[in-house]
Design a protein around this motif. Structure first.
Motif, PDB file in Angstrom:
ATOM      1  N   GLU A   1      23.049   7.074  -1.274  1.00 40.97           N
ATOM      2  CA  GLU A   1      23.732   7.516  -0.058  1.00 40.97           C
ATOM      3  C   GLU A   1      23.248   8.931   0.230  1.00 40.97           C
ATOM      4  O   GLU A   1      23.397   9.832  -0.593  1.00 40.97           O
TER       5      GLU A   1
ATOM      6  N   SER B   1      26.141  10.353   6.977  1.00 41.53           N
ATOM      7  CA  SER B   1      25.726   9.717   5.731  1.00 41.53           C
ATOM      8  C   SER B   1      25.002   8.422   6.062  1.00 41.53           C
ATOM      9  O   SER B   1      25.343   7.736   7.023  1.00 41.53           O
ATOM     10  N   LYS B   2      23.991   8.098   5.244  1.00 42.04           N
ATOM     11  CA  LYS B   2      23.229   6.874   5.443  1.00 42.04           C
ATOM     12  C   LYS B   2      22.974   6.201   4.102  1.00 42.04           C
ATOM     13  O   LYS B   2      22.653   6.870   3.120  1.00 42.04           O
TER      14      LYS B   2
ATOM     15  N   PHE C   1      20.548   4.111   1.889  1.00 40.21           N
ATOM     16  CA  PHE C   1      19.091   4.186   1.950  1.00 40.21           C
ATOM     17  C   PHE C   1      18.484   3.749   0.629  1.00 40.21           C
ATOM     18  O   PHE C   1      19.041   4.028  -0.447  1.00 40.21           O
TER      19      PHE C   1
ATOM     20  N   THR D   1      16.548   2.091   5.425  1.00 41.56           N
ATOM     21  CA  THR D   1      17.999   2.168   5.547  1.00 41.56           C
ATOM     22  C   THR D   1      18.564   0.754   5.441  1.00 41.56           C
ATOM     23  O   THR D   1      17.904  -0.232   5.801  1.00 41.56           O
TER      24      THR D   1
END
Length: 402
Positions: free
Chosen positions: A228, A239-240, A242, A262
Protein backbone atom coordinates in the motif's frame (compact mmCIF):
# COMPACT_ATOMS: atom_id res chain seq x y z
CA UNK A 1 4.79 28.16 26.33
CA UNK A 2 6.98 27.83 23.24
CA UNK A 3 8.20 24.35 22.42
CA UNK A 4 11.97 23.88 22.79
CA UNK A 5 13.81 23.45 19.48
CA UNK A 6 15.05 19.89 18.89
CA UNK A 7 17.77 19.29 16.30
CA UNK A 8 17.07 15.55 16.13
CA UNK A 9 14.05 14.15 14.29
CA UNK A 10 11.81 11.18 15.02
CA UNK A 11 10.50 10.71 11.48
CA UNK A 12 12.48 11.66 8.37
CA UNK A 13 9.25 12.46 6.49
CA UNK A 14 8.95 15.67 8.51
CA UNK A 15 12.06 17.07 6.83
CA UNK A 16 12.13 15.32 3.42
CA UNK A 17 10.06 17.92 1.49
CA UNK A 18 11.90 20.87 3.05
CA UNK A 19 15.41 19.50 2.41
CA UNK A 20 14.50 18.66 -1.19
CA UNK A 21 12.96 22.07 -1.87
CA UNK A 22 15.87 23.97 -0.30
CA UNK A 23 18.29 22.07 -2.53
CA UNK A 24 16.35 21.99 -5.81
CA UNK A 25 14.52 25.33 -5.69
CA UNK A 26 16.10 27.32 -2.86
CA UNK A 27 15.63 31.00 -2.13
CA UNK A 28 12.02 30.78 -0.96
CA UNK A 29 10.58 32.79 1.84
CA UNK A 30 8.69 30.93 4.53
CA UNK A 31 5.37 32.21 3.15
CA UNK A 32 6.13 30.44 -0.15
CA UNK A 33 6.43 27.01 1.50
CA UNK A 34 2.98 25.44 1.49
CA UNK A 35 3.70 22.08 3.18
CA UNK A 36 2.76 23.06 6.71
CA UNK A 37 2.58 26.05 9.03
CA UNK A 38 5.09 28.90 9.17
CA UNK A 39 6.27 27.62 12.56
CA UNK A 40 7.03 24.22 11.00
CA UNK A 41 9.03 25.98 8.28
CA UNK A 42 11.11 27.82 10.89
CA UNK A 43 11.85 24.59 12.77
CA UNK A 44 12.87 22.62 9.68
CA UNK A 45 14.96 25.52 8.33
CA UNK A 46 16.92 25.65 11.60
CA UNK A 47 17.52 21.91 11.40
CA UNK A 48 18.71 22.14 7.82
CA UNK A 49 21.03 25.03 8.69
CA UNK A 50 22.46 22.85 11.46
CA UNK A 51 22.92 19.73 9.31
CA UNK A 52 24.35 21.61 6.31
CA UNK A 53 26.12 24.53 7.99
CA UNK A 54 28.94 24.37 5.40
CA UNK A 55 26.54 24.44 2.45
CA UNK A 56 24.07 27.19 3.38
CA UNK A 57 23.64 30.37 1.36
CA UNK A 58 21.18 33.05 2.45
CA UNK A 59 19.92 36.28 0.98
CA UNK A 60 17.98 39.21 2.44
CA UNK A 61 15.31 40.77 0.22
CA UNK A 62 13.79 43.66 2.08
CA UNK A 63 12.70 42.23 5.41
CA UNK A 64 12.55 38.62 4.20
CA UNK A 65 15.32 36.02 4.46
CA UNK A 66 15.62 33.26 1.88
CA UNK A 67 17.84 30.20 2.23
CA UNK A 68 19.22 27.61 -0.17
CA UNK A 69 21.61 24.66 -0.12
CA UNK A 70 24.67 25.19 -2.31
CA UNK A 71 26.38 21.83 -2.90
CA UNK A 72 29.25 21.48 -5.37
CA UNK A 73 29.64 17.81 -6.26
CA UNK A 74 33.24 18.30 -7.41
CA UNK A 75 34.25 19.11 -3.83
CA UNK A 76 32.50 16.12 -2.26
CA UNK A 77 33.48 12.52 -1.62
CA UNK A 78 30.35 11.74 0.46
CA UNK A 79 26.74 12.72 0.12
CA UNK A 80 26.02 15.56 2.61
CA UNK A 81 22.37 14.45 2.84
CA UNK A 82 23.54 11.36 4.76
CA UNK A 83 23.73 13.66 7.80
CA UNK A 84 19.91 13.71 7.97
CA UNK A 85 19.83 9.93 8.44
CA UNK A 86 22.22 10.29 11.38
CA UNK A 87 19.96 12.78 13.17
CA UNK A 88 17.30 10.39 14.46
CA UNK A 89 16.04 11.21 17.96
CA UNK A 90 16.35 8.78 20.86
CA UNK A 91 15.36 8.49 24.52
CA UNK A 92 17.64 8.20 27.54
CA UNK A 93 16.75 4.52 27.78
CA UNK A 94 17.59 4.02 24.09
CA UNK A 95 21.13 5.36 24.42
CA UNK A 96 21.75 3.67 27.79
CA UNK A 97 20.57 0.25 26.60
CA UNK A 98 22.43 0.56 23.31
CA UNK A 99 25.86 0.91 24.89
CA UNK A 100 25.17 -1.40 27.81
CA UNK A 101 23.94 -4.24 25.57
CA UNK A 102 26.98 -3.91 23.31
CA UNK A 103 29.24 -4.00 26.38
CA UNK A 104 27.50 -6.95 28.07
CA UNK A 105 27.08 -9.12 24.99
CA UNK A 106 30.39 -8.54 23.25
CA UNK A 107 32.28 -11.47 24.83
CA UNK A 108 29.63 -14.06 25.72
CA UNK A 109 25.98 -14.97 25.26
CA UNK A 110 23.51 -14.02 27.99
CA UNK A 111 19.81 -14.55 28.54
CA UNK A 112 17.32 -11.87 29.52
CA UNK A 113 17.56 -12.50 33.28
CA UNK A 114 21.36 -12.36 33.24
CA UNK A 115 21.24 -9.10 31.33
CA UNK A 116 18.74 -7.58 33.76
CA UNK A 117 20.95 -8.47 36.74
CA UNK A 118 23.94 -6.72 35.22
CA UNK A 119 22.10 -3.56 34.21
CA UNK A 120 22.23 -0.65 36.61
CA UNK A 121 19.28 -1.13 39.00
CA UNK A 122 19.07 2.60 39.59
CA UNK A 123 17.89 3.11 36.00
CA UNK A 124 14.65 1.28 36.83
CA UNK A 125 14.31 -0.08 33.31
CA UNK A 126 11.42 -2.50 33.03
CA UNK A 127 11.90 -6.06 31.80
CA UNK A 128 9.51 -5.48 28.89
CA UNK A 129 11.61 -2.52 27.68
CA UNK A 130 14.79 -4.63 27.65
CA UNK A 131 13.04 -7.55 25.94
CA UNK A 132 11.68 -5.22 23.25
CA UNK A 133 15.13 -3.70 22.65
CA UNK A 134 16.71 -7.17 22.36
CA UNK A 135 14.08 -8.22 19.80
CA UNK A 136 14.65 -5.00 17.85
CA UNK A 137 18.44 -5.56 17.73
CA UNK A 138 18.00 -9.19 16.64
CA UNK A 139 15.77 -8.00 13.79
CA UNK A 140 18.35 -5.33 12.83
CA UNK A 141 21.16 -7.91 12.80
CA UNK A 142 23.04 -6.32 15.70
CA UNK A 143 22.49 -9.32 18.00
CA UNK A 144 22.33 -13.05 17.34
CA UNK A 145 19.63 -15.01 19.14
CA UNK A 146 20.05 -18.71 20.03
CA UNK A 147 17.89 -21.03 22.13
CA UNK A 148 19.25 -23.25 24.89
CA UNK A 149 16.76 -25.40 26.82
CA UNK A 150 13.84 -23.19 25.76
CA UNK A 151 15.68 -20.03 26.93
CA UNK A 152 16.76 -17.33 24.45
CA UNK A 153 20.40 -16.21 24.61
CA UNK A 154 21.80 -13.11 22.92
CA UNK A 155 25.29 -12.22 21.66
CA UNK A 156 26.72 -9.27 19.77
CA UNK A 157 27.48 -9.90 16.09
CA UNK A 158 30.95 -8.49 15.55
CA UNK A 159 31.35 -6.43 12.40
CA UNK A 160 33.84 -8.04 9.98
CA UNK A 161 37.07 -6.28 9.10
CA UNK A 162 36.96 -5.40 5.43
CA UNK A 163 39.88 -5.10 3.02
CA UNK A 164 40.85 -1.71 1.62
CA UNK A 165 39.70 -2.81 -1.85
CA UNK A 166 36.29 -3.75 -0.45
CA UNK A 167 36.02 -0.40 1.34
CA UNK A 168 36.93 1.44 -1.88
CA UNK A 169 34.10 -0.39 -3.66
CA UNK A 170 31.69 0.67 -0.92
CA UNK A 171 32.87 4.29 -1.24
CA UNK A 172 31.86 4.20 -4.89
CA UNK A 173 28.57 2.31 -4.69
CA UNK A 174 27.21 4.23 -1.70
CA UNK A 175 27.02 7.31 -3.94
CA UNK A 176 25.51 5.72 -7.05
CA UNK A 177 23.14 2.96 -5.86
CA UNK A 178 19.80 3.22 -4.02
CA UNK A 179 20.02 2.81 -0.22
CA UNK A 180 23.59 4.18 -0.32
CA UNK A 181 23.22 5.26 3.31
CA UNK A 182 23.89 1.62 4.25
CA UNK A 183 27.35 1.96 2.71
CA UNK A 184 27.97 5.08 4.80
CA UNK A 185 26.98 3.16 7.94
CA UNK A 186 29.40 0.35 7.05
CA UNK A 187 32.27 2.80 6.55
CA UNK A 188 31.48 4.51 9.87
CA UNK A 189 31.87 1.15 11.65
CA UNK A 190 35.41 0.64 10.36
CA UNK A 191 38.40 1.25 12.61
CA UNK A 192 40.38 2.77 9.73
CA UNK A 193 39.07 5.82 7.89
CA UNK A 194 40.03 5.93 4.21
CA UNK A 195 39.67 9.01 2.03
CA UNK A 196 37.44 8.35 -0.94
CA UNK A 197 39.22 8.58 -4.32
CA UNK A 198 35.96 9.32 -6.17
CA UNK A 199 34.53 12.61 -7.37
CA UNK A 200 31.32 12.57 -9.40
CA UNK A 201 30.46 14.88 -12.28
CA UNK A 202 26.79 13.86 -12.42
CA UNK A 203 25.80 13.60 -8.79
CA UNK A 204 22.25 13.46 -7.42
CA UNK A 205 22.63 13.62 -3.62
CA UNK A 206 19.05 14.57 -2.73
CA UNK A 207 17.65 11.16 -3.69
CA UNK A 208 19.09 9.55 -0.55
CA UNK A 209 16.10 11.10 1.22
CA UNK A 210 14.05 8.34 -0.45
CA UNK A 211 16.32 5.48 0.68
CA UNK A 212 13.84 4.13 3.24
CA UNK A 213 11.17 4.02 0.54
CA UNK A 214 13.61 2.28 -1.82
CA UNK A 215 14.52 -0.25 0.88
CA UNK A 216 10.87 -1.07 1.61
CA UNK A 217 10.09 -1.44 -2.10
CA UNK A 218 13.09 -3.71 -2.72
CA UNK A 219 12.04 -5.80 0.28
CA UNK A 220 8.53 -6.17 -1.13
CA UNK A 221 9.92 -7.13 -4.55
CA UNK A 222 12.25 -9.74 -3.03
CA UNK A 223 9.38 -11.24 -1.02
CA UNK A 224 6.98 -10.98 -4.00
CA UNK A 225 4.47 -9.04 -1.92
CA UNK A 226 2.02 -6.32 -2.85
CA UNK A 227 2.03 -3.05 -0.93
CA UNK A 228 0.00 0.00 0.00
CA UNK A 229 1.59 3.23 -1.19
CA UNK A 230 0.87 6.52 0.60
CA UNK A 231 1.58 9.56 -1.57
CA UNK A 232 2.57 13.09 -0.52
CA UNK A 233 -0.31 15.51 -0.96
CA UNK A 234 -1.25 18.95 0.35
CA UNK A 235 -4.90 17.98 0.72
CA UNK A 236 -6.35 14.56 1.40
CA UNK A 237 -4.29 11.43 1.94
CA UNK A 238 -3.94 9.29 -1.20
CA UNK A 239 -3.27 5.55 -0.91
CA UNK A 240 -2.97 2.96 -3.66
CA UNK A 241 -2.73 -0.83 -3.62
CA UNK A 242 0.22 -1.71 -5.81
CA UNK A 243 2.41 -4.64 -6.85
CA UNK A 244 6.04 -3.42 -7.26
CA UNK A 245 8.09 -5.23 -9.91
CA UNK A 246 11.26 -3.24 -10.43
CA UNK A 247 13.10 -0.05 -9.41
CA UNK A 248 14.42 2.09 -12.25
CA UNK A 249 16.85 5.04 -11.98
CA UNK A 250 17.07 7.78 -14.61
CA UNK A 251 20.63 8.25 -15.85
CA UNK A 252 19.73 11.84 -16.81
CA UNK A 253 18.14 13.13 -13.61
CA UNK A 254 18.91 10.49 -10.98
CA UNK A 255 15.19 10.21 -10.23
CA UNK A 256 14.00 6.84 -9.00
CA UNK A 257 10.83 5.15 -10.13
CA UNK A 258 9.05 1.99 -9.02
CA UNK A 259 7.36 0.03 -11.78
CA UNK A 260 4.43 -2.30 -11.25
CA UNK A 261 0.68 -2.64 -11.40
CA UNK A 262 -2.05 -1.07 -9.36
CA UNK A 263 -4.68 -3.53 -8.15
CA UNK A 264 -7.45 -4.00 -10.71
CA UNK A 265 -5.39 -2.71 -13.66
CA UNK A 266 -3.85 -4.65 -16.55
CA UNK A 267 -1.39 -1.89 -17.48
CA UNK A 268 1.97 -1.14 -15.93
CA UNK A 269 2.43 2.19 -14.18
CA UNK A 270 5.16 4.01 -12.31
CA UNK A 271 5.54 6.22 -9.24
CA UNK A 272 8.41 8.54 -8.45
CA UNK A 273 9.94 7.63 -5.11
CA UNK A 274 10.14 11.28 -4.02
CA UNK A 275 6.32 11.43 -4.35
CA UNK A 276 5.86 8.50 -1.96
CA UNK A 277 5.48 9.28 1.74
CA UNK A 278 5.47 5.72 3.05
CA UNK A 279 5.11 2.07 2.05
CA UNK A 280 3.18 -0.64 3.89
CA UNK A 281 4.12 -4.20 2.92
CA UNK A 282 1.13 -6.55 2.68
CA UNK A 283 0.67 -10.17 1.60
CA UNK A 284 2.31 -12.36 -1.03
CA UNK A 285 0.96 -11.99 -4.58
CA UNK A 286 0.60 -15.42 -6.21
CA UNK A 287 0.77 -13.87 -9.71
CA UNK A 288 4.07 -12.03 -9.12
CA UNK A 289 6.24 -14.26 -11.34
CA UNK A 290 3.80 -14.07 -14.24
CA UNK A 291 3.45 -10.28 -14.00
CA UNK A 292 7.24 -9.87 -13.67
CA UNK A 293 7.72 -11.91 -16.85
CA UNK A 294 5.18 -9.71 -18.68
CA UNK A 295 7.04 -6.61 -17.50
CA UNK A 296 10.38 -7.99 -18.71
CA UNK A 297 8.87 -8.53 -22.17
CA UNK A 298 7.32 -5.03 -22.18
CA UNK A 299 10.36 -3.08 -20.86
CA UNK A 300 12.11 -2.61 -24.26
CA UNK A 301 9.02 -0.76 -25.52
CA UNK A 302 9.05 1.91 -22.81
CA UNK A 303 11.09 5.10 -23.25
CA UNK A 304 10.51 7.44 -20.34
CA UNK A 305 6.74 7.44 -20.04
CA UNK A 306 6.01 4.30 -18.01
CA UNK A 307 2.22 4.55 -18.15
CA UNK A 308 0.22 3.21 -21.03
CA UNK A 309 -1.26 0.26 -22.86
CA UNK A 310 0.49 -2.49 -24.78
CA UNK A 311 -0.09 -1.21 -28.32
CA UNK A 312 3.22 -0.33 -29.97
CA UNK A 313 3.89 2.50 -32.42
CA UNK A 314 6.82 2.55 -34.86
CA UNK A 315 8.97 5.62 -35.43
CA UNK A 316 11.65 6.11 -38.11
CA UNK A 317 13.93 9.02 -38.92
CA UNK A 318 16.75 9.54 -41.39
CA UNK A 319 19.81 11.45 -40.17
CA UNK A 320 22.65 13.14 -42.04
CA UNK A 321 25.86 12.25 -40.16
CA UNK A 322 29.47 12.47 -41.35
CA UNK A 323 30.47 8.85 -40.73
CA UNK A 324 34.19 9.70 -40.59
CA UNK A 325 34.26 12.94 -38.58
CA UNK A 326 31.18 12.38 -36.42
CA UNK A 327 31.56 8.78 -35.25
CA UNK A 328 30.80 10.05 -31.73
CA UNK A 329 27.22 10.74 -32.84
CA UNK A 330 26.83 7.22 -34.18
CA UNK A 331 28.17 5.84 -30.88
CA UNK A 332 25.82 8.10 -28.92
CA UNK A 333 22.73 6.91 -30.79
CA UNK A 334 23.71 3.28 -30.23
CA UNK A 335 24.28 4.02 -26.54
CA UNK A 336 21.27 6.24 -25.83
CA UNK A 337 18.81 4.97 -28.42
CA UNK A 338 17.44 2.32 -26.04
CA UNK A 339 15.83 -0.53 -28.01
CA UNK A 340 16.07 1.35 -31.32
CA UNK A 341 18.18 0.20 -34.25
CA UNK A 342 20.56 2.40 -36.31
CA UNK A 343 21.19 1.34 -39.92
CA UNK A 344 23.39 2.90 -42.60
CA UNK A 345 21.27 3.40 -45.74
CA UNK A 346 23.64 5.53 -47.84
CA UNK A 347 26.79 7.66 -47.81
CA UNK A 348 26.61 9.71 -44.56
CA UNK A 349 22.92 8.77 -44.29
CA UNK A 350 21.52 6.68 -41.42
CA UNK A 351 18.06 5.47 -40.40
CA UNK A 352 16.99 5.10 -36.78
CA UNK A 353 13.95 2.93 -36.05
CA UNK A 354 12.26 2.16 -32.72
CA UNK A 355 9.01 0.61 -31.49
CA UNK A 356 7.43 2.07 -28.35
CA UNK A 357 4.18 1.97 -26.41
CA UNK A 358 4.15 5.77 -26.19
CA UNK A 359 6.22 7.91 -28.57
CA UNK A 360 5.81 11.07 -26.47
CA UNK A 361 8.80 10.28 -24.25
CA UNK A 362 11.24 10.20 -27.18
CA UNK A 363 10.73 13.86 -28.12
CA UNK A 364 13.62 15.29 -25.99
CA UNK A 365 15.95 12.75 -27.64
CA UNK A 366 14.76 13.77 -31.11
CA UNK A 367 15.26 17.48 -30.41
CA UNK A 368 19.01 16.90 -30.00
CA UNK A 369 19.19 16.03 -33.72
CA UNK A 370 17.51 19.13 -35.08
CA UNK A 371 19.49 20.22 -38.13
CA UNK A 372 20.45 16.64 -39.03
CA UNK A 373 16.99 15.14 -39.53
CA UNK A 374 16.25 14.47 -43.21
CA UNK A 375 12.94 12.65 -42.84
CA UNK A 376 10.60 11.43 -40.09
CA UNK A 377 7.61 9.10 -40.09
CA UNK A 378 5.53 7.42 -37.40
CA UNK A 379 2.71 4.88 -37.38
CA UNK A 380 0.92 6.93 -34.73
CA UNK A 381 -1.20 9.50 -36.50
CA UNK A 382 -0.27 13.10 -35.81
CA UNK A 383 2.98 12.42 -33.91
CA UNK A 384 5.36 13.91 -36.51
CA UNK A 385 3.08 16.93 -37.01
CA UNK A 386 2.92 17.61 -33.26
CA UNK A 387 6.71 17.35 -32.97
CA UNK A 388 7.27 19.79 -35.85
CA UNK A 389 4.72 22.18 -34.34
CA UNK A 390 6.60 22.16 -31.02
CA UNK A 391 9.86 22.88 -32.85
CA UNK A 392 8.20 25.76 -34.72
CA UNK A 393 6.86 27.25 -31.47
CA UNK A 394 10.30 26.95 -29.88
CA UNK A 395 11.85 28.69 -32.89
CA UNK A 396 9.32 31.53 -32.65
CA UNK A 397 10.06 31.91 -28.95
CA UNK A 398 13.80 32.30 -29.53
CA UNK A 399 13.13 34.67 -32.43
CA UNK A 400 11.16 36.92 -30.07
CA UNK A 401 14.00 36.81 -27.53
CA UNK A 402 16.48 38.09 -30.09
Amino acid sequence: MAKEFQELIKNINTIRPYARDFYIYGFKTREEFKQKSIRSYDTERRRIESYFHNNIESEINGSKKTVRLAIDSTDLSENPFFSIWKAKSFTKNDIYLHFMLIHLLKEESKNLQEILRELDNEKLIEEGTVRKKLSEYVKLGILKQTKQKKVNYYKLILFPELSSDFLTAIQFFKEVLPVGILGAYILNAQKVSLKSPFIFKHFYPVHTLDDQIAFDLLTAIRLKKHIEIHLFTHKKKISKSFLPIKLLVSSQTGRRYVMGRTVGSHNFTSFRLDHIESVKILGVDEDFDQIAAEFKDALPYFWSNMNGNFKTSTFRMQLRIDEYRETYLIDRIKREGRSGKLTKIGPNLFEYEVKLFDLTGIKPFLRTFIGRIVKMEASRKGFVASFLKEVSLMYEFYEEEH
